[in-house]
Design a protein around this motif. Structure first.
Motif, PDB file in Angstrom:
ATOM      1  N   TYR A 169      12.790  15.145  65.618  1.00  0.00           N
ATOM      2  CA  TYR A 169      12.964  14.197  64.509  1.00  0.00           C
ATOM      3  C   TYR A 169      13.597  12.899  64.995  1.00  0.00           C
ATOM      4  N   ARG A 170      14.665  13.007  65.772  1.00  0.00           N
ATOM      5  CA  ARG A 170      15.339  11.808  66.275  1.00  0.00           C
ATOM      6  C   ARG A 170      14.451  11.037  67.233  1.00  0.00           C
ATOM      7  N   TRP A 171      13.699  11.750  68.053  1.00  0.00           N
ATOM      8  CA  TRP A 171      12.801  11.095  69.014  1.00  0.00           C
ATOM      9  C   TRP A 171      11.697  10.341  68.291  1.00  0.00           C
ATOM     10  N   VAL A 172      11.083  10.970  67.276  1.00  0.00           N
ATOM     11  CA  VAL A 172      10.003  10.329  66.525  1.00  0.00           C
ATOM     12  C   VAL A 172      10.527   9.105  65.781  1.00  0.00           C
ATOM     13  N   LYS A 173      11.696   9.207  65.164  1.00  0.00           N
ATOM     14  CA  LYS A 173      12.285   8.043  64.508  1.00  0.00           C
ATOM     15  C   LYS A 173      12.533   6.922  65.515  1.00  0.00           C
ATOM     16  N   GLY A 174      12.940   7.304  66.713  1.00  0.00           N
ATOM     17  CA  GLY A 174      13.198   6.313  67.748  1.00  0.00           C
ATOM     18  C   GLY A 174      11.952   5.559  68.180  1.00  0.00           C
ATOM     19  N   LEU A 175      10.773   6.141  67.941  1.00  0.00           N
ATOM     20  CA  LEU A 175       9.519   5.472  68.261  1.00  0.00           C
ATOM     21  C   LEU A 175       9.119   4.467  67.182  1.00  0.00           C
ATOM     22  N   GLY A 176       9.870   4.475  66.073  1.00  0.00           N
ATOM     23  CA  GLY A 176       9.563   3.546  64.987  1.00  0.00           C
ATOM     24  C   GLY A 176       8.756   4.151  63.860  1.00  0.00           C
ATOM     25  N   LEU A 177       8.477   5.451  63.933  1.00  0.00           N
ATOM     26  CA  LEU A 177       7.743   6.121  62.859  1.00  0.00           C
ATOM     27  C   LEU A 177       8.707   6.651  61.795  1.00  0.00           C
ATOM     28  N   THR A 178       8.159   7.004  60.644  1.00  0.00           N
ATOM     29  CA  THR A 178       8.936   7.577  59.550  1.00  0.00           C
ATOM     30  C   THR A 178       8.568   9.048  59.395  1.00  0.00           C
ATOM     31  N   PRO A 179       9.425   9.978  59.810  1.00  0.00           N
ATOM     32  CA  PRO A 179       9.115  11.395  59.621  1.00  0.00           C
ATOM     33  C   PRO A 179       8.978  11.740  58.144  1.00  0.00           C
ATOM     34  N   ALA A 269       9.784  16.604  53.554  1.00  0.00           N
ATOM     35  CA  ALA A 269       9.789  18.033  53.231  1.00  0.00           C
ATOM     36  C   ALA A 269       9.943  18.865  54.493  1.00  0.00           C
ATOM     37  N   ILE A 270      10.377  20.099  54.288  1.00  0.00           N
ATOM     38  CA  ILE A 270      10.391  21.117  55.335  1.00  0.00           C
ATOM     39  C   ILE A 270       9.361  22.175  54.988  1.00  0.00           C
ATOM     40  N   ASP A 271       8.826  22.846  55.995  1.00  0.00           N
ATOM     41  CA  ASP A 271       7.818  23.862  55.736  1.00  0.00           C
ATOM     42  C   ASP A 271       7.663  24.738  56.975  1.00  0.00           C
ATOM     43  N   TYR A 272       6.792  25.727  56.879  1.00  0.00           N
ATOM     44  CA  TYR A 272       6.390  26.506  58.046  1.00  0.00           C
ATOM     45  C   TYR A 272       4.986  27.029  57.818  1.00  0.00           C
ATOM     46  N   VAL A 273       4.304  27.354  58.887  1.00  0.00           N
ATOM     47  CA  VAL A 273       2.994  27.989  58.834  1.00  0.00           C
ATOM     48  C   VAL A 273       2.997  29.150  59.819  1.00  0.00           C
ATOM     49  N   VAL A 274       1.946  29.928  59.770  1.00  0.00           N
ATOM     50  CA  VAL A 274       1.825  31.108  60.632  1.00  0.00           C
ATOM     51  C   VAL A 274       0.607  30.949  61.535  1.00  0.00           C
ATOM     52  N   GLY A 275       0.820  31.171  62.846  1.00  0.00           N
ATOM     53  CA  GLY A 275      -0.292  31.353  63.753  1.00  0.00           C
ATOM     54  C   GLY A 275      -0.807  30.150  64.488  1.00  0.00           C
ATOM     55  N   THR A 276      -0.229  28.957  64.278  1.00  0.00           N
ATOM     56  CA  THR A 276      -0.744  27.771  64.952  1.00  0.00           C
ATOM     57  C   THR A 276      -0.572  27.916  66.462  1.00  0.00           C
ATOM     58  N   PRO A 277      -1.651  27.797  67.237  1.00  0.00           N
ATOM     59  CA  PRO A 277      -1.535  28.031  68.679  1.00  0.00           C
ATOM     60  C   PRO A 277      -0.791  26.913  69.394  1.00  0.00           C
ATOM     61  N   LEU A 278      -0.086  27.303  70.444  1.00  0.00           N
ATOM     62  CA  LEU A 278       0.594  26.366  71.352  1.00  0.00           C
ATOM     63  C   LEU A 278       1.569  25.447  70.631  1.00  0.00           C
ATOM     64  N   THR A 279       2.164  25.934  69.561  1.00  0.00           N
ATOM     65  CA  THR A 279       3.081  25.105  68.772  1.00  0.00           C
ATOM     66  C   THR A 279       4.233  25.952  68.278  1.00  0.00           C
ATOM     67  N   LYS A 280       5.463  25.440  68.416  1.00  0.00           N
ATOM     68  CA  LYS A 280       6.621  26.105  67.837  1.00  0.00           C
ATOM     69  C   LYS A 280       7.196  25.306  66.680  1.00  0.00           C
ATOM     70  N   VAL A 281       7.302  23.997  66.851  1.00  0.00           N
ATOM     71  CA  VAL A 281       7.741  23.141  65.746  1.00  0.00           C
ATOM     72  C   VAL A 281       6.872  21.889  65.748  1.00  0.00           C
ATOM     73  N   TYR A 282       6.789  21.261  64.569  1.00  0.00           N
ATOM     74  CA  TYR A 282       5.995  20.043  64.477  1.00  0.00           C
ATOM     75  C   TYR A 282       6.650  19.063  63.513  1.00  0.00           C
ATOM     76  N   CYS A 283       6.375  17.797  63.762  1.00  0.00           N
ATOM     77  CA  CYS A 283       6.851  16.713  62.909  1.00  0.00           C
ATOM     78  C   CYS A 283       5.647  15.877  62.504  1.00  0.00           C
ATOM     79  N   LEU A 284       5.483  15.670  61.211  1.00  0.00           N
ATOM     80  CA  LEU A 284       4.445  14.781  60.709  1.00  0.00           C
ATOM     81  C   LEU A 284       5.105  13.481  60.282  1.00  0.00           C
ATOM     82  N   ALA A 285       4.601  12.367  60.809  1.00  0.00           N
ATOM     83  CA  ALA A 285       5.232  11.074  60.566  1.00  0.00           C
ATOM     84  C   ALA A 285       4.166  10.005  60.369  1.00  0.00           C
ATOM     85  N   GLU A 286       4.529   8.955  59.653  1.00  0.00           N
ATOM     86  CA  GLU A 286       3.621   7.827  59.463  1.00  0.00           C
ATOM     87  C   GLU A 286       4.253   6.560  60.029  1.00  0.00           C
ATOM     88  N   HIS A 287       3.402   5.574  60.295  1.00  0.00           N
ATOM     89  CA  HIS A 287       3.896   4.322  60.866  1.00  0.00           C
ATOM     90  C   HIS A 287       3.569   3.177  59.907  1.00  0.00           C
TER      91      HIS A 287
END
Length: 455
Positions: A169-179, A269-287
């Motif tokens: 989250y902090r890294w994505v914000k540092g890129l100038g995006l809005t999580p 928002a916070i959320d979770y899903v089941v079964g996404t390959p090669l992923t443990k956590v994700y951040c969706l952000a817009e610019h």
């Protein structure tokens, strides 16, 4: 944080290691102790406390330390610590009070026990790193106010999902995006799992069956995502989040699951899903900048509006020393509540429950936890999953129904209940929980007064 390795090397070169005390000698403590002893220069595990000290001795032995001192005396504890002997004890307060320890790490998973230890650590000016998501999610905001009063750091840890998400989250914000959404990924979701169904898996990996159950039934991920919500101000779209929604597609397209306008209205928002390959956590952000959106498209991030950033692993005890170093050396918490609770974890019946039954703990046979917005939690007077143990039911509860404070008689005298009442008063201006806790005391005082009058 790459500067951590340089700072730790400097402490090692100066022979001034960060002095760590660990509370709880379970599976995670074993991994963390081994990591610090054998792979983290500039840091030393001074002592481990556990209800059974022999388990702490075994953890040190696992890490290659054979010369452990076992004591329940503060003077003997401090003497051994001064001589750099590893210490095992049944009394966590020895760690909290010792001048030879800089930081406590709580890996117990207990809310009530942890509350007592953390407050004592604060009194003796100890920083605290929590590998205890249950404590953090249940009373973390009010504990943070006590940490601030004492000038110490209270933080979650790197490596565990909340810490991994907050770093992202902090890294994505540092890129100038809005999580807009912070997500977690599970391999399994079944709210009716219990220690019997999970025993084989637990034995295979040397873990506690109840803790493994809390992973499987959704309680643990609810605690974890609540911590992230409280650190970002994000909410749940509905109680229970996705409740095990399967997504096995391309993680770069996972944003298609969400309505960006809904996320904007929520503030995230916070959320979770089941079964996404090669992923443990994700951040969706817009610019907000169309010029930068052009570059994101060029860099194969898709066309937006939600860009997906993700991490494929969480290495828990391997990364936890980074959180310890950040807290002690840089005064930088990995996770920290912004203020009062935004999301909490309510208790839900795992089966039909009968009046008079006494609830067992989370990760057991009777309840599971679901993340819920604090407004709904308070309005419904929902019982927190972190404090279900020992509550006696006044009435029957149907399977999958939320359990409320009005449904139970609480165990008497719990510190964590008092802290939750204080949390609601301070951050929400609500006194209903304080009044509920006070009522039995007033009734008992009235009874004693009547008895005295008869005498």
């Amino acid at each position: 944080m790459w500067i951590v390795d340089t700072a730790l090397k400097a402490r090692a070169d100066q022979n001034r290691p960060i002095r760590v005390g660990i509370v709880g000698a379970g599976f995670m403590c074993q991994g963390l102790t081994n990591q610090i002893v054998n792979s983290t220069p500039g840091m030393r595990v001074v002592a481990i406390s556990n209800r059974r000290p022999e388990r702490a001795v075994a953890v040190f032995k696992y890490a290659g330390r054979e010369d452990t001192v076992v004591t329940e005396s503060q003077s003997k504890f401090d003497n051994a610590a001064a001589r750099a002997r590893p210490i095992a004890t049944g009394d966590p307060m020895l760690l909290a009070r010792s001048p030879h320890i800089d930081v406590l790490v709580d890996v117990t998973g207990s809310v009530e026990y942890g509350a007592h230890v953390v407050l004592e650590a604060f009194r003796y000016r100890k920083d605290v790193v929590l590998m205890n998501a249950e404590l953090d999610a249940t009373i973390g905001p009010i504990l943070q106010t006590y940490a601030d009063q004492h000038g110490v750091i209270l933080t979650g840890c790197e490596g565990d999902e909340p810490g991994v998400q907050m770093n992202l989250y902090r890294w994505v914000k540092g890129l100038g995006l809005t999580p807009r959404l912070m997500g977690n990924v599970k391999g399994l979701q079944d709210p009716y799992r219990n220690p019997t169904t999970q025993q084989g898996f637990a034995e295979r990996w040397g873990q506690n069956a109840a803790m493994v159950t809390s992973f499987a039934d959704g309680s643990k991920i609810s605690f974890e995502q609540s911590i992230v919500a409280n650190a970002t101000g994000f909410k749940v779209r509905s109680r229970g989040m996705s409740r095990g929604l399967q997504y096995t597609g391309d993680v770069l397209k996972i944003g298609e699951l969400y309505d960006v306008e809904e996320l904007r209205k929520l503030g995230g928002a916070i959320d979770y899903v089941v079964g996404t390959p090669l992923t443990k956590v994700y951040c969706l952000a817009e610019h907000p900048d169309p010029k930068q959106r052009h570059y994101l498209s060029l860099y194969k991030m898709g066309s937006g509006p939600l860009y997906s950033f993700f991490i494929p692993y969480h290495l828990v005890h391997f990364e936890a020393p980074n959180a310890i170093a950040r807290a002690v050396l840089f005064r930088d918490p990995t996770t920290r509540p912004l203020g009062g609770p935004v999301v909490e974890v309510c208790a839900v019946a795992k089966r039909d429950l009968k009046a008079g039954e006494v609830l067992d703990d989370y990760g057991m046979y009777m309840t599971y936890g679901e993340a819920v917005n604090a407004d709904e939690m308070s309005a419904g007077r929902y019982l927190p999953e972190g404090l279900v143990q020992g509550c006696r039911l006044k009435r029957g509860i149907a399977k999958d129904a939320v359990i409320t404070y009005d449904d139970v008689v609480l165990p008497a005298g719990r510190l964590a209940d008092q802290l939750r009442a204080e949390q609601y008063r301070k951050f929400r201006g609500e006194t209903w929980l304080k009044d509920l806790l006070t009522a039995p005391q007033l009734a008992e005082q009235a009874r004693q007064a009547a008895v005295s009058a008869d005498i």
